[in-house]
Scaffold this motif. Structure first.
Motif, PDB file in Angstrom:
ATOM      1  N   ARG A 286       0.829  -1.212   0.000  1.00 37.88           N
ATOM      2  CA  ARG A 286       0.000   0.000   0.000  1.00 37.88           C
ATOM      3  C   ARG A 286       0.859   1.256   0.000  1.00 37.88           C
ATOM      4  N   LYS A 290       1.066   4.132  -2.842  1.00 39.26           N
ATOM      5  CA  LYS A 290       0.879   5.539  -2.525  1.00 39.26           C
ATOM      6  C   LYS A 290       2.037   6.376  -3.038  1.00 39.26           C
ATOM      7  N   THR A 322      -3.475  -1.426  -5.375  1.00 41.75           N
ATOM      8  CA  THR A 322      -3.476  -2.312  -4.211  1.00 41.75           C
ATOM      9  C   THR A 322      -4.684  -1.975  -3.349  1.00 41.75           C
ATOM     10  N   THR A 323      -5.620  -2.895  -3.243  1.00 43.84           N
ATOM     11  CA  THR A 323      -6.851  -2.709  -2.484  1.00 43.84           C
ATOM     12  C   THR A 323      -6.948  -3.818  -1.439  1.00 43.84           C
TER      13      THR A 323
END
Length: 452
Positions: A286, A290, A322-323
């Motif tokens: 994550r 970002k 990315t979830t």
């Protein structure tokens, strides 16, 4: 037949072959047995093996079901054997259904309400996804499906159920199936000079439901082409795939089918230390995503003036965010890898292999022009305008009087040339500002005010 039925009816000699297979690197050996007539694609075949094995399905105390089936999408150029891989997987699975996007409707995939010819009553007939319950549903030409038909499988890919409310019949059908889809890019072939979003013309809500998305490119390479040509020539000469160097590595379709059935019977647990490792890896992914988004925004801000003037090409963003579904995909792939190893618990090496497969798939999504390909133009707007002028001349225009051209047709030609729709809109706006072009209100026709 179900997997448990296949495992229960395995003969004694099959158990001996499975025991001998498990003493070596079964993960690599069995992956090579997936469509052995097809050369290469090692990581894709490993992902397909994990799709066949799957992860254990879970149900919480509150009744919420967490799917264990793995969904894989193969996106790539024509001629890279996507359809052959789908047919092999659908054939080797005890319960596999193969269909195409062009010949499938939402009712054909989910369920249809029909009137019984004998009694005259309304009956519910299951579609391909219902027939593939506890199996695999392979959907070829996934990009050719209508958008309304594709939305019908959203519920299946996550909740693994089909809710029906038709003709007074209200019910829920089970569709506990793994989805294996194959699709071509938006312009038939992947164009590295276009953004991934423009090449992969599928909605984000659907892409996020795939655990792994592989991009299979047909890139010229002297060494790879030579090996591929020799492999294809050998298959056509002998009518079968080449034998492995070590005869002990030979895995036929029947052994592969029983290996998958035996692997699916295992339920590996997730130790607390491995769970913490997965959490740390997910948080790191994550943060990397970002940082990549922030870096891309910074590059776009610095290059905006150059892009607006046509002096530099627009920056391209990468697909594959990315979830929280990515975290579930990592867990599923790791548990499937532990099943292949015949392990009772998931190990860190299983998580690393899951991360490696996902990273390999994401690397292919960031394709760039290969050596020798035409580089990107530095003056995008001028190049698009020159393309428009050449097209106008081909439809009967002269330098003194260029005819009107269709906006949609010109947009298709601009995309074929490797530019994006944003580049085309920017070019139109710039030449409208200097009274060279005019576009009607409905944006269907382009008029040349003056030819220069």
């Amino acid at each position: 037949r179900r997997y448990d039925e296949l495992a229960a009816t395995a003969p004694a000699d099959m158990h001996l072959r499975l025991a001998a297979l498990g003493r070596g690197d079964a993960y690599t050996r069995v992956a090579r047995a997936i469509a052995p007539e097809i050369f290469g694609h090692e990581d894709v075949k490993k992902a397909l093996l994990l799709l066949l094995v799957g992860a254990p399905a879970k149900r919480t105390r509150e009744g919420m079901a967490i799917r264990g089936d793995i969904n894989v999408c193969l996106m790539g150029d024509p001629g890279v054997a996507k359809s052959q891989l789908l047919r092999f997987v659908a054939t080797v699975a005890p319960r596999g259904v193969y269909t195409t996007g062009r010949g499938s409707s939402s009712a054909g995939l989910t369920a249809a309400v029909l009137r019984d010819a004998a009694t005259g009553e309304l009956v519910l007939e299951g579609g391909a996804l219902v027939l593939a319950d506890n199996g695999i549903c392979a959907i070829d030409e996934f990009d050719k499906m209508d958008e309304t038909d594709r939305t019908a499988i959203h519920e299946v890919m996550e909740q693994q159920t089909i809710s029906i409310a038709k003709a007074g019949i209200t019910t829920t059908l089970n569709a506990r199936t793994a989805i294996l889809a194959a699709a071509n890019p938006a312009r038939s072939r992947y164009n590295p000079r276009m953004t991934p979003e423009e090449n992969i013309n599928l909605p984000a809500a659907l892409l996020s439901r795939f655990d792994v998305l592989f991009l299979m490119l047909d890139r010229p390479s002297a060494e790879a082409d030579l090996q591929l040509a020799r492999h294809v020539a050998w298959v056509h000469t002998h009518g079968r795939h080449p034998d492995p160097v070590d005869p002990a590595d030979a895995v036929d379709a029947e052994l592969l089918r029983h290996f998958v059935a035996a692997a699916r019977a295992r339920v590996p647990v997730l130790p607390s230390d491995v769970a913490e490792y997965v959490v740390g890896a997910y948080v790191q992914l994550r943060q990397q995503h970002k940082a990549a988004v922030e870096a891309a925004d910074a590059r776009r801000t610095l290059a905006r003036s150059a892009v607006d003037s046509g002096a530099a090409p627009a920056t391209r963003s990468a697909i594959g965010t990315t979830t929280p579904r990515t975290l579930l995909a990592i867990l599923r792939l790791a548990q499937a890898r532990a099943r292949v190893r015949a392990a009772e618990a998931v190990a860190i090496e299983d998580v690393d292999e899951a991360l490696r497969l996902m990273d390999a798939a994401h690397v292919t999504l960031d394709a760039r022009p290969a050596a020798g390909e035409r580089p990107a133009r530095t003056d995008t707007s001028s190049a698009i305008y020159a393309l428009m002028v050449r097209h106008a001349r081909t439809v009967g225009g002269t330098d003194a009087a260029l005819p009107q051209i269709a906006y949609a047709e010109m947009l298709d030609r601009v995309r074929d040339a490797g530019f994006s729709e944003a580049d085309f809109s920017r070019c139109i706006q710039q030449y409208e500002d200097i009274d060279v072009l005019q576009v009607n209100v409905t944006r269907t026709r382009i008029t040349f005010v003056s030819a220069s």
